[in-house]
Write an enzyme that holds these catalytic residues in place. Structure first.
Site, PDB file in Angstrom:
ATOM      1  N   TYR A  60      -9.952  14.428  -7.018  1.00 31.45           N
ATOM      2  CA  TYR A  60      -9.133  13.631  -8.107  1.00 31.45           C
ATOM      3  C   TYR A  60      -8.428  14.789  -9.078  1.00 31.45           C
ATOM      4  O   TYR A  60      -7.352  14.881  -9.067  1.00 31.45           O
ATOM      5  CB  TYR A  60      -9.889  12.671  -9.092  1.00 31.45           C
ATOM      6  CG  TYR A  60      -9.132  11.868  -9.955  1.00 31.45           C
ATOM      7  CD1 TYR A  60      -8.386  10.871  -9.521  1.00 31.45           C
ATOM      8  CD2 TYR A  60      -9.261  12.295 -11.150  1.00 31.45           C
ATOM      9  CE1 TYR A  60      -7.891   9.895 -10.535  1.00 31.45           C
ATOM     10  CE2 TYR A  60      -8.482  11.655 -12.212  1.00 31.45           C
ATOM     11  CZ  TYR A  60      -7.874  10.502 -12.037  1.00 31.45           C
ATOM     12  OH  TYR A  60      -7.179   9.623 -12.668  1.00 31.45           O
ATOM     13  N   ASP A 101       0.940  -1.168  -0.022  1.00 27.96           N
ATOM     14  CA  ASP A 101      -0.163  -0.112  -0.038  1.00 27.96           C
ATOM     15  C   ASP A 101       0.759   1.169  -0.131  1.00 27.96           C
ATOM     16  O   ASP A 101       1.713   1.499   0.959  1.00 27.96           O
ATOM     17  CB  ASP A 101      -0.732  -0.087   1.292  1.00 27.96           C
ATOM     18  CG  ASP A 101      -1.926   1.283   1.334  1.00 27.96           C
ATOM     19  OD1 ASP A 101      -1.422   2.185   0.443  1.00 27.96           O
ATOM     20  OD2 ASP A 101      -2.644   1.241   2.332  1.00 27.96           O
ATOM     21  N   ALA A 138      -8.002  17.702  -7.963  1.00 27.04           N
ATOM     22  CA  ALA A 138      -6.984  18.449  -7.127  1.00 27.04           C
ATOM     23  C   ALA A 138      -5.861  17.724  -6.844  1.00 27.04           C
ATOM     24  O   ALA A 138      -4.467  18.250  -6.891  1.00 27.04           O
ATOM     25  CB  ALA A 138      -7.639  18.697  -5.528  1.00 27.04           C
ATOM     26  N   ALA A 139      -5.963  16.216  -6.694  1.00 23.33           N
ATOM     27  CA  ALA A 139      -4.621  15.386  -6.543  1.00 23.33           C
ATOM     28  C   ALA A 139      -3.733  15.591  -7.767  1.00 23.33           C
ATOM     29  O   ALA A 139      -2.731  15.473  -7.959  1.00 23.33           O
ATOM     30  CB  ALA A 139      -5.282  14.057  -6.206  1.00 23.33           C
TER      31      ALA A 139
HETATM   32  P1  NAI Z   1      -6.757   1.032 -12.585  1.00 23.61           P
HETATM   33  O1  NAI Z   1      -8.064   1.217 -11.547  1.00 23.61           O
HETATM   34  O2  NAI Z   1      -7.164   0.165 -13.542  1.00 23.61           O
HETATM   35  O3  NAI Z   1      -5.396   0.521 -11.860  1.00 23.61           O
HETATM   36  C1  NAI Z   1      -5.092   1.210 -10.696  1.00 23.61           C
HETATM   37  C2  NAI Z   1      -4.084   0.119  -9.665  1.00 23.61           C
HETATM   38  O4  NAI Z   1      -3.580   0.825  -8.827  1.00 23.61           O
HETATM   39  C3  NAI Z   1      -4.997  -0.919  -9.331  1.00 23.61           C
HETATM   40  O5  NAI Z   1      -4.404  -2.152  -9.761  1.00 23.61           O
HETATM   41  C4  NAI Z   1      -4.858  -0.630  -7.894  1.00 23.61           C
HETATM   42  O6  NAI Z   1      -4.998  -1.877  -7.195  1.00 23.61           O
HETATM   43  C5  NAI Z   1      -3.793   0.030  -7.649  1.00 23.61           C
HETATM   44  N1  NAI Z   1      -3.835   0.751  -6.389  1.00 23.61           N
HETATM   45  C6  NAI Z   1      -4.615   1.528  -5.884  1.00 23.61           C
HETATM   46  N2  NAI Z   1      -4.186   2.217  -4.681  1.00 23.61           N
HETATM   47  C7  NAI Z   1      -3.102   1.680  -4.456  1.00 23.61           C
HETATM   48  C8  NAI Z   1      -2.363   1.684  -3.171  1.00 23.61           C
HETATM   49  N3  NAI Z   1      -2.605   2.463  -2.139  1.00 23.61           N
HETATM   50  N4  NAI Z   1      -1.192   1.241  -3.236  1.00 23.61           N
HETATM   51  C9  NAI Z   1      -0.780   0.485  -4.249  1.00 23.61           C
HETATM   52  N5  NAI Z   1      -1.585   0.211  -5.235  1.00 23.61           N
HETATM   53  C10 NAI Z   1      -2.674   0.873  -5.509  1.00 23.61           C
HETATM   54  O7  NAI Z   1      -6.553   2.380 -13.143  1.00 23.61           O
HETATM   55  P2  NAI Z   1      -5.781   2.748 -14.571  1.00 23.61           P
HETATM   56  O8  NAI Z   1      -6.875   3.554 -15.248  1.00 23.61           O
HETATM   57  O9  NAI Z   1      -4.776   1.952 -14.915  1.00 23.61           O
HETATM   58  O10 NAI Z   1      -5.218   4.058 -13.994  1.00 23.61           O
HETATM   59  C11 NAI Z   1      -3.586   4.289 -13.791  1.00 23.61           C
HETATM   60  C12 NAI Z   1      -3.137   5.819 -13.366  1.00 23.61           C
HETATM   61  O11 NAI Z   1      -3.741   6.576 -14.407  1.00 23.61           O
HETATM   62  C13 NAI Z   1      -3.976   6.463 -12.227  1.00 23.61           C
HETATM   63  O12 NAI Z   1      -3.030   7.212 -11.444  1.00 23.61           O
HETATM   64  C14 NAI Z   1      -5.173   7.001 -12.898  1.00 23.61           C
HETATM   65  O13 NAI Z   1      -5.628   8.098 -12.027  1.00 23.61           O
HETATM   66  C15 NAI Z   1      -4.402   7.795 -14.190  1.00 23.61           C
HETATM   67  N6  NAI Z   1      -5.433   8.314 -15.098  1.00 23.61           N
HETATM   68  C16 NAI Z   1      -6.195   6.951 -15.647  1.00 23.61           C
HETATM   69  C17 NAI Z   1      -6.958   7.526 -16.832  1.00 23.61           C
HETATM   70  C18 NAI Z   1      -7.985   6.567 -17.268  1.00 23.61           C
HETATM   71  O14 NAI Z   1      -8.735   7.136 -18.367  1.00 23.61           O
HETATM   72  N7  NAI Z   1      -8.041   5.131 -17.006  1.00 23.61           N
HETATM   73  C19 NAI Z   1      -7.153   8.849 -17.120  1.00 23.61           C
HETATM   74  C20 NAI Z   1      -6.128   9.876 -16.558  1.00 23.61           C
HETATM   75  C21 NAI Z   1      -5.215   9.128 -15.489  1.00 23.61           C
END
Ligand code: NAI
Length: 253
Positions: A154, A63, A156-157
């Site tokens: 989100y 985490d 803001a972050a």
């Molecule tokens: P996702 O939800 O498919 O994957 C996120 C991963 O992060 C998951 O495997 C989850 O278990 C892990 N995670 C969450 N909290 C955690 C923690 N405290 N410690 C360790 N791991 C943790 O998300 P996705 O779509 O792959 O997004 C990846 C990044 O890209 C994120 O930062 C998201 O905000 C960003 N993003 C995504 C967009 C989209 O359209 N999918 C658009 C813009 C940004």
């Protein structure tokens, strides 16, 4: 020569989606990859996929918002793969709600993963990069940094991560370390699937509607983002720092 080859990359949130694509791509680029995630089993599956393709990898449950878990994870990286030279702060969560319905928990969960998590991870690995005189830090921002209905926390972050990125670039540049961010638009992943579910629209319709607003006419793929991260992590990108690249299939709004 790409001096990034053989170095160790740490990718957070590498169990699935964009993080998994980044882990696989950096391994294809010749780096050893530590895939960190809350979901340890899925992180290990990402690592196994890389190893099956001939790469070096380790899947680690952590985490990133917990300082002890971060320290323990980095110890495992050091032992199993070597000292980290590339860090991709990708892990993320959404807790969307209009402001008047947003709870303190919604706010703190999102800040905890994106901002506290990126801070803790970066603070933990920077010393190895400073000692080596070489490092690459890539943070995942978002087009939501520009403002998005239902995402006060989100947005803001993700805007905060841009300031964090620029500051890392200023503080760490003299040690051969660059820090950049990629700000994706709509990417088809479990995160956007969850958003479609929340607003009650079938994912294919939701993605098709998004594609209509995207100049290149399609939703983004995790590999589109991994390509930008691969560039930032490369040896040749050493004079590019403190930059935010919007990867959104067109200019961002
Ligand atoms: P996702 O939800 O498919 O994957 C996120 C991963 O992060 C998951 O495997 C989850 O278990 C892990 N995670 C969450 N909290 C955690 C923690 N405290 N410690 C360790 N791991 C943790 O998300 P996705 O779509 O792959 O997004 C990846 C990044 O890209 C994120 O930062 C998201 O905000 C960003 N993003 C995504 C967009 C989209 O359209 N999918 C658009 C813009 C940004």
């Amino acid at each position: 020569m790409n001096q990034a080859v053989g170095r160790v990359a740490v990718v957070t949130g590498a169990a699935r989606g964009i993080g998994q694509a980044i882990a696989v791509r950096l391994a294809e680029d010749g780096l050893a990859v530590a895939a960190l995630d809350l979901d340890g089993a899925a992180a290990k599956a990402t690592a196994e996929r890389i190893i099956a393709a001939g790469g070096r990898a380790s899947g680690i449950e952590a985490d990133i918002a917990d300082p002890d878990a971060v320290a323990a994870a980095i110890d495992i990286v050091n032992t199993e793969l070597g000292l980290p030279a590339v860090l991709v702060n990708n892990a993320g969560v959404t807790r969307d709600n209009l402001l008047f319905k947003m709870t303190i928990e919604d706010w703190e969960t999102v800040m905890g993963v994106h901002l506290r998590g990126a801070f803790l991870m970066t603070r933990a690995v920077q010393k190895y990069m400073v000692d080596a005189g070489w490092g690459r830090i890539v943070n995942l921002s978002s087009v939501s940094a520009l403002g998005n209905r239902g995402q006060a926390n989100y947005a803001a972050a993700k805007a905060g991560l841009q300031g964090f990125t620029r500051t890392l670039a200023i503080e760490l540049g003299r040690f051969g370390i660059t820090a950049n961010a990629v700000a994706p638009g709509f990417i088809a992943t479990d995160m956007t699937r969850a958003t479609a579910e929340r607003v009650g629209v079938p994912f294919d319709d939701y993605a098709a509607a998004a594609a209509e607003r995207i100049p290149v006419g399609r939703p983004g793929r995790p590999e589109d983002i991994a390509h930008v991260v691969s560039f930032f992590a490369s040896e040749g990108a050493g004079f590019v720092s403190g930059q935010i690249v919007y990867a959104a299939g067109g200019p961002s709004n």
